[in-house]
Design an enzyme around this catalytic site. Sequence first.
Site, PDB file in Angstrom:
ATOM      1  N   PRO A 101       0.692  -0.805   0.105  1.00  0.00           N
ATOM      2  CA  PRO A 101       0.049  -0.199  -0.158  1.00  0.00           C
ATOM      3  C   PRO A 101       0.557   1.310  -0.143  1.00  0.00           C
ATOM      4  CG  PRO A 101       0.497  -0.742   2.065  1.00  0.00           C
ATOM      5  CD  PRO A 101       0.669  -1.647   1.352  1.00  0.00           C
ATOM      6  N   GLY A 105       3.803   3.628   5.889  1.00  0.00           N
ATOM      7  CA  GLY A 105       4.835   3.452   6.037  1.00  0.00           C
ATOM      8  C   GLY A 105       5.394   1.643   6.562  1.00  0.00           C
ATOM      9  N   LEU A 106       5.402   1.123   4.446  1.00  0.00           N
ATOM     10  CA  LEU A 106       5.361  -0.296   4.414  1.00  0.00           C
ATOM     11  C   LEU A 106       6.535   0.016   2.960  1.00  0.00           C
ATOM     12  CD1 LEU A 106       2.145  -2.753   4.900  1.00  0.00           C
ATOM     13  CD2 LEU A 106       3.928  -2.148   6.533  1.00  0.00           C
ATOM     14  N   GLY A 107       6.635   1.263   2.877  1.00  0.00           N
ATOM     15  CA  GLY A 107       7.738   0.800   1.892  1.00  0.00           C
ATOM     16  C   GLY A 107       7.452   1.244   0.288  1.00  0.00           C
ATOM     17  N   SER A 108       6.578   1.078   0.327  1.00  0.00           N
ATOM     18  CA  SER A 108       5.975   0.901  -1.672  1.00  0.00           C
ATOM     19  C   SER A 108       6.892   1.447  -2.585  1.00  0.00           C
ATOM     20  CB  SER A 108       4.713   1.430  -1.524  1.00  0.00           C
ATOM     21  OG  SER A 108       4.370   2.595  -1.451  1.00  0.00           O
ATOM     22  N   ALA A 110      10.216   2.045  -2.406  1.00  0.00           N
ATOM     23  CA  ALA A 110      11.328   1.663  -2.076  1.00  0.00           C
ATOM     24  C   ALA A 110      11.368  -0.280  -2.813  1.00  0.00           C
ATOM     25  CB  ALA A 110      11.678   0.695  -0.727  1.00  0.00           C
ATOM     26  N   ALA A 111      10.078  -0.586  -2.256  1.00  0.00           N
ATOM     27  CA  ALA A 111       9.879  -1.974  -2.745  1.00  0.00           C
ATOM     28  C   ALA A 111       9.660  -1.913  -5.009  1.00  0.00           C
ATOM     29  CB  ALA A 111       8.690  -2.592  -2.365  1.00  0.00           C
ATOM     30  N   ASP A 152      15.016   2.642   4.403  1.00  0.00           N
ATOM     31  CA  ASP A 152      14.034   1.716   3.584  1.00  0.00           C
ATOM     32  C   ASP A 152      13.870   1.153   2.104  1.00  0.00           C
ATOM     33  OD1 ASP A 152      12.389   2.918   4.987  1.00  0.00           O
ATOM     34  OD2 ASP A 152      10.543   3.805   3.773  1.00  0.00           O
TER      35      ASP A 152
HETATM   36  O1  PMV Z   1       8.644   5.449   4.683  1.00  0.00           O
HETATM   37  P1  PMV Z   1       8.444   5.119   6.244  1.00  0.00           P
HETATM   38  O2  PMV Z   1       7.356   5.818   6.113  1.00  0.00           O
HETATM   39  O3  PMV Z   1       8.432   4.254   6.758  1.00  0.00           O
HETATM   40  O4  PMV Z   1       8.896   6.309   7.070  1.00  0.00           O
HETATM   41  C1  PMV Z   1      10.477   6.643   6.715  1.00  0.00           C
HETATM   42  C2  PMV Z   1      10.822   5.849   8.169  1.00  0.00           C
HETATM   43  C3  PMV Z   1      11.390   8.043   9.216  1.00  0.00           C
HETATM   44  O5  PMV Z   1      12.035   7.523   9.748  1.00  0.00           O
HETATM   45  C4  PMV Z   1      10.596   8.363   9.144  1.00  0.00           C
HETATM   46  C5  PMV Z   1      11.683   8.576   7.508  1.00  0.00           C
HETATM   47  C6  PMV Z   1      13.389   7.993   7.545  1.00  0.00           C
HETATM   48  O6  PMV Z   1      14.265   8.551   5.745  1.00  0.00           O
HETATM   49  O7  PMV Z   1      14.321   6.821   7.662  1.00  0.00           O
END
Ligand code: PMV
Length: 335
Positions: A101, A105-108, A110-111, A152
């Site tokens: 999603p 916060g699940l890294g979409s 980067a994935a 990420d």
């Molecule tokens: O991508 P997210 O939503 O999992 O957030 C990344 C984590 C943070 O520490 C908030 C930002 C970062 O660049 O590390």
Amino acid sequence: MTTACAPGKVILFGEHAVVYGRPAIAVPVTQVRARAVVEDARSGHGLVIRALDLNLQHRFGTAVATDAPVYALEATVRHTLEWLGVETVPDLTLTLSSTVPIARGLGSGAAVATAIVRALAQHFGHSPTSRDVSDLVYQTEIIHHGTPSGIDNSVVAFEKPVYFVTGEPIQVLRVQQPFWLVVGDTGIASPTKIAVADVRRGWREHPDKYEALFKRIAAITVRAREAIAAGGIAMLGELMDENQELLEEMGVSSPELERLIDASRTAGAIGAKLCGAGRGGNMIALAESEKTRAIADRVREAGAANVIVSVVGATDRKSRRASTKESPPHDLGSP
Ligand code: PMV
């Protein structure tokens, strides 16, 4: 035809503080995945990017606004082709799909980027190391996040539990005893860039308060690494609760996240916290394997839009089977 996939991820400890040089711990979540498929096309076709979940088709090299979702996809392709030494635009179709999603916060981001880098590299006969992939994906993370810590791209490219400090080599974590996570989605999209910018504003205005929070989070993360290495699951749960309190003080929690966190604790979670940028997105609850179903049910009843159960550190088939995916496919695109 060349296909590559990449997992989602959750941050177990240290989000936000990691942007300020403190350590963080993250683990891959393989129940959600991004997929990239590269196919040769006829001469003169050019490179066409198809993002199925976004219902989007884009010709590589044509003008694109920097805030358009396709901008990061185009940039990822460009960086990868440069890295591969491919100088003329190849005739290809790149098809993308994802169940990670967006902005939860699940890294979409980067994935998707990791799947693109891997698929293109393999298509041109290269086998990049995880480090190479991570470095390339970091360029895309800058577009998504502004000032990414790099966690990420690291956890997604290495696809292993990692202890991460910006600028230091990745440490792959030894997990003494597998543990289960119930991951509950508030259903609220929360762009990482905004939460990170708000924390930066707070840090500028109240440096002592924020530095003290980051220091305490760093101490929790160090202890969590020891607990993971020693199989101290009860301790891990306590540390998650402590980390959540500090994230609340930092202003990145939300009533919706806390409703799911409370529900998981009521149903027997050992500990729980938000994961990632916060404000919306997902929470995680640490659970004994026999309690995962009850916790997942309670979190869903408390309003979760989606729930995933994932296991960390399991190598045997039985434990892997305990991980389930309970979500319909999600959109694809930036985090
Ligand atoms: O991508 P997210 O939503 O999992 O957030 C990344 C984590 C943070 O520490 C908030 C930002 C970062 O660049 O590390």
